[in-house]
Design a protein around this motif. Structure first.
Motif, PDB file in Angstrom:
ATOM      1  N   UNK A 794       0.836  -1.188   0.000  1.00  0.00           N
ATOM      2  CA  UNK A 794       0.000   0.000   0.000  1.00  0.00           C
ATOM      3  C   UNK A 794       0.880   1.251   0.000  1.00  0.00           C
ATOM      4  N   UNK A 795       0.266   2.381   0.200  1.00  0.00           N
ATOM      5  CA  UNK A 795       1.013   3.649   0.134  1.00  0.00           C
ATOM      6  C   UNK A 795       2.057   3.729   1.244  1.00  0.00           C
ATOM      7  N   UNK A 796       1.689   3.175   2.428  1.00  0.00           N
ATOM      8  CA  UNK A 796       2.647   3.204   3.548  1.00  0.00           C
ATOM      9  C   UNK A 796       3.836   2.316   3.247  1.00  0.00           C
ATOM     10  N   UNK A 797       3.554   1.103   2.708  1.00  0.00           N
ATOM     11  CA  UNK A 797       4.651   0.203   2.323  1.00  0.00           C
ATOM     12  C   UNK A 797       5.540   0.874   1.288  1.00  0.00           C
ATOM     13  N   UNK A 798       4.912   1.533   0.332  1.00  0.00           N
ATOM     14  CA  UNK A 798       5.650   2.232  -0.734  1.00  0.00           C
ATOM     15  C   UNK A 798       6.606   3.253  -0.135  1.00  0.00           C
ATOM     16  N   UNK A 799       6.074   4.025   0.836  1.00  0.00           N
ATOM     17  CA  UNK A 799       6.885   5.063   1.480  1.00  0.00           C
ATOM     18  C   UNK A 799       8.034   4.446   2.280  1.00  0.00           C
ATOM     19  N   UNK A 800       7.702   3.387   3.049  1.00  0.00           N
ATOM     20  CA  UNK A 800       8.720   2.733   3.861  1.00  0.00           C
ATOM     21  C   UNK A 800       9.812   2.121   2.985  1.00  0.00           C
ATOM     22  N   UNK A 801       9.415   1.538   1.854  1.00  0.00           N
ATOM     23  CA  UNK A 801      10.407   0.979   0.922  1.00  0.00           C
ATOM     24  C   UNK A 801      11.357   2.065   0.435  1.00  0.00           C
ATOM     25  N   UNK A 802      10.770   3.175   0.049  1.00  0.00           N
ATOM     26  CA  UNK A 802      11.582   4.285  -0.468  1.00  0.00           C
ATOM     27  C   UNK A 802      12.535   4.811   0.601  1.00  0.00           C
ATOM     28  N   UNK A 803      12.039   4.919   1.828  1.00  0.00           N
ATOM     29  CA  UNK A 803      12.855   5.467   2.915  1.00  0.00           C
ATOM     30  C   UNK A 803      14.011   4.552   3.304  1.00  0.00           C
ATOM     31  N   UNK A 804      13.829   3.253   3.152  1.00  0.00           N
ATOM     32  CA  UNK A 804      14.770   2.303   3.751  1.00  0.00           C
ATOM     33  C   UNK A 804      15.455   1.388   2.740  1.00  0.00           C
ATOM     34  N   UNK A 805      15.420   1.770   1.458  1.00  0.00           N
ATOM     35  CA  UNK A 805      15.993   0.903   0.435  1.00  0.00           C
ATOM     36  C   UNK A 805      17.465   0.613   0.691  1.00  0.00           C
ATOM     37  N   UNK A 806      18.221   1.628   1.050  1.00  0.00           N
ATOM     38  CA  UNK A 806      19.661   1.407   1.254  1.00  0.00           C
ATOM     39  C   UNK A 806      19.915   0.509   2.466  1.00  0.00           C
ATOM     40  N   UNK A 807      19.097   0.679   3.519  1.00  0.00           N
ATOM     41  CA  UNK A 807      19.254  -0.163   4.711  1.00  0.00           C
ATOM     42  C   UNK A 807      18.894  -1.608   4.398  1.00  0.00           C
ATOM     43  N   UNK A 808      17.814  -1.806   3.627  1.00  0.00           N
ATOM     44  CA  UNK A 808      17.419  -3.168   3.252  1.00  0.00           C
ATOM     45  C   UNK A 808      18.498  -3.841   2.415  1.00  0.00           C
ATOM     46  N   UNK A 809      19.035  -3.085   1.493  1.00  0.00           N
ATOM     47  CA  UNK A 809      20.110  -3.644   0.669  1.00  0.00           C
ATOM     48  C   UNK A 809      21.312  -4.034   1.518  1.00  0.00           C
ATOM     49  N   UNK A 810      21.579  -3.219   2.535  1.00  0.00           N
ATOM     50  CA  UNK A 810      22.753  -3.447   3.377  1.00  0.00           C
ATOM     51  C   UNK A 810      22.529  -4.596   4.364  1.00  0.00           C
ATOM     52  N   UNK A 811      21.417  -4.546   5.127  1.00  0.00           N
ATOM     53  CA  UNK A 811      21.214  -5.525   6.206  1.00  0.00           C
ATOM     54  C   UNK A 811      20.632  -6.841   5.719  1.00  0.00           C
ATOM     55  N   UNK A 812      19.759  -6.787   4.706  1.00  0.00           N
ATOM     56  CA  UNK A 812      19.158  -8.025   4.202  1.00  0.00           C
ATOM     57  C   UNK A 812      19.923  -8.572   3.002  1.00  0.00           C
ATOM     58  N   UNK A 813      20.957  -7.844   2.578  1.00  0.00           N
ATOM     59  CA  UNK A 813      21.795  -8.244   1.432  1.00  0.00           C
ATOM     60  C   UNK A 813      20.939  -8.472   0.182  1.00  0.00           C
ATOM     61  N   UNK A 814      20.183  -7.423  -0.162  1.00  0.00           N
ATOM     62  CA  UNK A 814      19.350  -7.458  -1.360  1.00  0.00           C
ATOM     63  C   UNK A 814      20.162  -7.024  -2.586  1.00  0.00           C
ATOM     64  N   UNK A 815      20.014  -7.760  -3.656  1.00  0.00           N
ATOM     65  CA  UNK A 815      20.600  -7.308  -4.924  1.00  0.00           C
ATOM     66  C   UNK A 815      19.675  -6.288  -5.575  1.00  0.00           C
ATOM     67  N   UNK A 816      18.374  -6.557  -5.438  1.00  0.00           N
ATOM     68  CA  UNK A 816      17.370  -5.617  -5.949  1.00  0.00           C
ATOM     69  C   UNK A 816      16.042  -5.911  -5.288  1.00  0.00           C
TER      70      UNK A 816
END
Length: 915
Positions: A794-816
């Motif tokens: 939803x819109x909140x998830x969308x916002x949270x994704x945008x805010x924390x993309x770099x952290x997710x990539x770093x801590x969860x080791x996301x390629x994309x």
């Protein structure tokens, strides 16, 4: 900071610093409007720190440090008890080595010897308290034989005597025939032992009939005054009022009735010996029976009764009496019988109920105000259920025997003339004025029970009867922390004397702690070989030295071998050095309201790991400030706002738990915040945030701010490590604080509570944990970059994704991370949920499906074998009957863990098979 946490160095450093700078002083906050006082229950001057002391002292120190940090003028009053019997025995043993006795030495010189011993060896427990970090005001340390306290004792004794509340009389007391003194109930240990029940034929006068009387102490029949039966016992109604020809004696004694007699015990006939049984004594008073003492001070048969047993030891006389009864055909039978045998805790001698002249306090007039004080709420027991125990004892209270036939203690301030008249006074000179000139006076040789002087402890230590500043400032005290075993002997008497002599209850709260037991729930005792020494846990001890300590003084080789075997099994590698802080944290975590508290070394190990974690976290934070200054006006990230919000909620809970005396919940709250919120999450989040110029400064200030508050919040529980970390932080923050002890306890800042930040970071945590769970279940390497798709956002998830993309990539080791708009777009993946949002991790190329299925099947096969073994044991009746409960519980836990793991692996197998 040093790379490795070394508690020994830190503790030695701050023990000296705190005392050198007088930081424990109760005079340091004289401008405070509030005062807070705790009285240390004075340990015996002969004693050493045991687990019970360490547990209670930790609780007292946590409360003291907390209230001191809150800006209150705080006094934790220290001191020791002169421990009359125990101390006298120590010095007598030393004299025995020199082939000397106190009687040869004389009273005055013997007392001098005890004072010499105290000066040289009487400070063991206080030095151990320093090791524990106890922040008592050492400059105000008192001793129950101090001049000031002795004067208070005399004043109380004289006043109570003048009011008719202290009297001298001949009554039944607990008597130790080795020490030749009366002892308190607390000094009598009753244990179940195998004995005998003798049934004796008592001839009925002028008949050829007998009454069969059962007894466990046949020697006391020499002092029988009656035989009693129950008034409703129809077997003996016709005999009431008749007499018995007492065997082995020329006396006739009456047959009486009393409701006390148990018709079902033995034959329903009970011999009554008022001078040698407490219940018989009361019955003797009710029926006006003769009270005949048959024993000497050393438990030999005296010459009061005309018998052939005069001069015999009580147990030798018992054997001879049984033999003589048998010879006269008066012994009906002997049956094995288990009974509770009272023994002196110092001598192990069987204690005798003994009729002797003693001093007593008429206690009931003092008891009622003490009952009312608890009923009215002026004093409250914590937990409240102890009220019932207190009321029950106080409502059935008996006069208190306060005299002891020893030399070390407060000598009774009473003098006698040649006619036996008593003159109670402060000194011989005053007594002489009462008696008149020319009258020869002799002072009473007895001393007062140590509980008498310790009953004055809350106010005598503060200078009473003088109106001192400390007395007006700190009395009544705030809380007493003690064990349930001395509610009667000490707590109740302090309440009675406090109300009587100051008009105020001595404390507002009484926190009754549980009893520290071993990991199996058994009471710690030397004979069981399960005693733990707190100092050994702090410093560590080798197996060899532990064996020496545990078997020292044991006379029975079999017992020593049993203890050695048990110790080798449990402590094969000895005991590691845990340090004081880890031990204190363990005690805090155990401070629940339970009556019995199991102490497990694994918990100490766990809190040692916590200290290590805190140390390493602090090193990480401080390394981020090398050659840098802090920007206190920096913008904060959502993660910064989150940790500050979590910190405020933590402080709210800490305040509540402290007010409720739930130190276990306080320590748990701090543990979870530090370990999980700060270390596991915020420090990991900060690594990414510190790489970003926009968030770096805010993260820096938040890291150090929260760390400072963490160590301040933890300081009352673990003072040493927190003091060291605070000192290191000082170098960064440029504060000129002497010690963490001088810092105010952190207050809740409500405007830092952010539900918005907490919601966003909760979302982030759930996302990361979902991905990590997939990695774990699918056996994917932790550093392997992952493709990720999200759906149903939803819109909140969308916002949270945008805010924390770099952290997710770093801590969860996301390629994309890509978004899917329809279910058809979802690839074959492992999945996780963040509320309604679904996470997909495609497994193509990440795992070998066949290999993973084979691995899981192999693991399940191994676990099934273990499961069968555990079930086999638990279904074996011989195992269940013969094994200790603790071993059975261990096997049950192992089975439960195995079943849970099998279930998890089967679930993983289903997921992989469906791909």
């Amino acid at each position: 900071m040093e790379k490795t946490y070394n508690p020994e160095q830190i503790e030695a450093k701050f023990r000296s610093l705190w005392e050198d700078k007088n930081l424990f002083s109760s005079d340091s906050n004289t401008t405070s409007k509030n005062a807070y006082c705790i009285m240390l229950p004075p340990p015996n001057v002969t004693g050493s720190l045991h687990m019970g002391h360490a547990f209670q002292h930790t609780i007292m120190d946590i409360l003291t440090r907390y209230h001191r940090a809150n800006g209150e003028q705080t006094l934790w009053q220290p001191g020791t008890d002169h421990a009359g019997i125990a101390t006298q025995m120590v010095v007598e043993r030393q004299l025995a080595v020199q082939k000397m006795t106190r009687h040869k030495l004389g009273r005055d010189k013997f007392i001098d010897k005890i004072w010499d011993w105290k000066a040289q060896s009487g400070g063991t427990i206080t030095s151990q308290m320093r090791r524990l970090g106890s922040s008592v005001d050492w400059k105000k340390e008192r001793f129950t034989m101090d001049k000031g306290l002795s004067n208070a004792v005399k004043k109380v004794f004289i006043q109570l005597f003048e009011e008719g509340l202290i009297y001298r009389g001949k009554r039944l007391v607990n008597w130790d025939p080795i020490l030749h003194t009366a002892v308190s109930d607390l000094e009598v240990i009753s244990t179940e032992e195998q004995g005998s029940l003798w049934q004796i034929r008592y001839p009925i006068t002028n008949t050829n009939k007998v009454m069969i009387v059962a007894t466990t102490r046949p020697e006391t029949m020499l002092g029988d005054s009656a035989v009693a039966v129950h008034p409703d016992d129809k077997r003996y109604t016709h005999l009431i009022g008749k007499t018995i020809d007492l065997p082995l004696s020329n006396r006739k004694i009456p047959i009486i009735t009393d409701d006390y007699v148990d018709m079902a015990f033995g034959t329903g006939c009970v011999k009554i010996t008022p001078a040698h049984d407490f219940n018989d004594y009361e019955m003797g008073l009710r029926h006006h029976l003769d009270i005949i003492n048959i024993l000497t001070d050393d438990a030999k048969i005296n010459d009061v009764v005309d018998s052939a047993y005069i001069g015999m030891d009580r147990f030798k006389a018992r054997k001879q009496i049984i033999q003589d009864l048998d010879n006269q055909n008066l012994l009906e039978k002997i049956e094995p019988h288990k009974l509770m045998i009272p023994r002196g805790d110092r001598t192990n001698a069987v204690i005798e109920p003994y009729l002797t002249d003693q001093w007593f306090v008429k206690i009931k007039p003092l008891a009622q105000p003490a009952i009312d004080a608890v009923k009215s709420g002026d004093i409250r027991f914590i937990p409240e259920n102890w009220n019932k125990t207190y009321f029950n004892w106080m409502s059935n209270i008996q006069d208190w025997c306060i005299s002891r036939q020893i030399w070390w203690g407060h000598r009774i301030p009473a003098w006698y003339d040649e006619k036996g008249n008593i003159f109670v006074a402060n000194s011989l000179e005053q007594a002489q004025k009462q008696a008149g000139e020319g009258i020869t006076l002799t002072q009473d040789k007895d001393v007062l029970d140590t509980w008498f002087s310790s009953a004055l402890w809350p106010f005598s230590t503060l200078g009473w009867p003088e109106k001192t500043p400390d007395l007006s400032r700190f009395y009544p005290t705030d809380v007493l922390i003690t064990g349930f075993d001395i509610i009667f002997f000490w707590v109740a008497r302090m309440i009675m004397f406090g109300l009587k002599f100051t008009g105020k209850a001595p404390f507002k709260d009484i926190y009754i702690t549980g009893l520290i037991k071993d990991g199996e729930g058994k009471k710690m005792s030397k004979s069981k070989g399960n005693v733990l020494d707190p100092i050994d846990l702090i410093d560590g001890i080798t197996l060899q030295d532990l064996l020496k300590k545990r078997t020292q003084g044991l006379m029975q080789p079999k017992m020593a071998e049993k203890i050695k075997k048990q110790t080798k099994k449990e402590f094969a590698d000895g005991v590691p050095a845990f340090g004081t802080d880890a031990l204190r944290f363990t005690f805090a975590a155990l401070a629940s309201f339970g009556r019995d508290i199991k102490f497990d070394l694994k918990r100490v190990e766990g809190y040692r790991n916590f200290c290590n974690k805190l140390w390493n976290a602090s090193r990480f934070v401080l390394m981020k400030f090398e050659e840098e200054t802090i920007d206190t006006n920096a913008q904060l990230s959502t993660a910064d706002e989150w940790i500050l919000s979590r910190l405020q909620n933590t402080k709210i809970n800490i305040e509540k738990h402290l007010n409720d005396y739930r130190l276990d919940l306080m320590s748990q709250t701090l543990y979870e915040f530090v370990w999980h919120d700060y270390c596991d999450w915020y420090l990991e989040l900060s690594k990414s945030l510190l790489q970003n110029d926009t968030t770096k400064a805010g993260t820096q200030i938040t890291l150090i701010k929260v760390l400072n508050e963490i160590v301040t919040l933890l300081h009352p529980i673990i003072p040493f490590i927190t003091e060291e970390i605070f000192e290191q932080c000082n170098a960064i923050t440029s504060r000129n604080s002497t010690s963490l002890m001088t810092q105010p306890y952190p207050k809740v800042i409500k405007n830092l509570i952010s539900t918005k930040a907490e919601a966003e970071i909760k979302w982030l945590q759930t996302f990361i944990l979902g991905v990590r769970q997939i990695r774990g279940e699918m056996n994917i390497p932790p550093l392997k970059p992952l493709l990720c798709f999200v759906q149903n956002f939803n819109a909140t998830d969308e916002q949270y994704l945008a805010n924390n993309m770099s952290i997710l990539n770093s801590l969860a080791k996301m390629e994309s991370i890509d978004k899917l708009t329809t279910a058809k777009q979802a690839p074959k993946s492992a999945t996780a949920l963040v509320k309604d949002m679904k996470i997909f991790i495609p497994l193509a190329g990440l795992i070998d499906k066949d290999k993973e299925i084979a691995r899981l099947n192999k693991e399940i096969e191994k676990l099934e074998k273990k499961k069968s073994q555990f079930e086999g044991k638990l279904n074996n009746e011989n195992f269940i009957k013969g094994a200790p409960e603790t071993i059975i519980n261990i096997e049950k836990k192992r089975l439960a863990v195995t079943l849970s793991t099998i279930n998890n692996f089967n679930n993983q197998l289903k997921k992989i098979s469906s791909l």
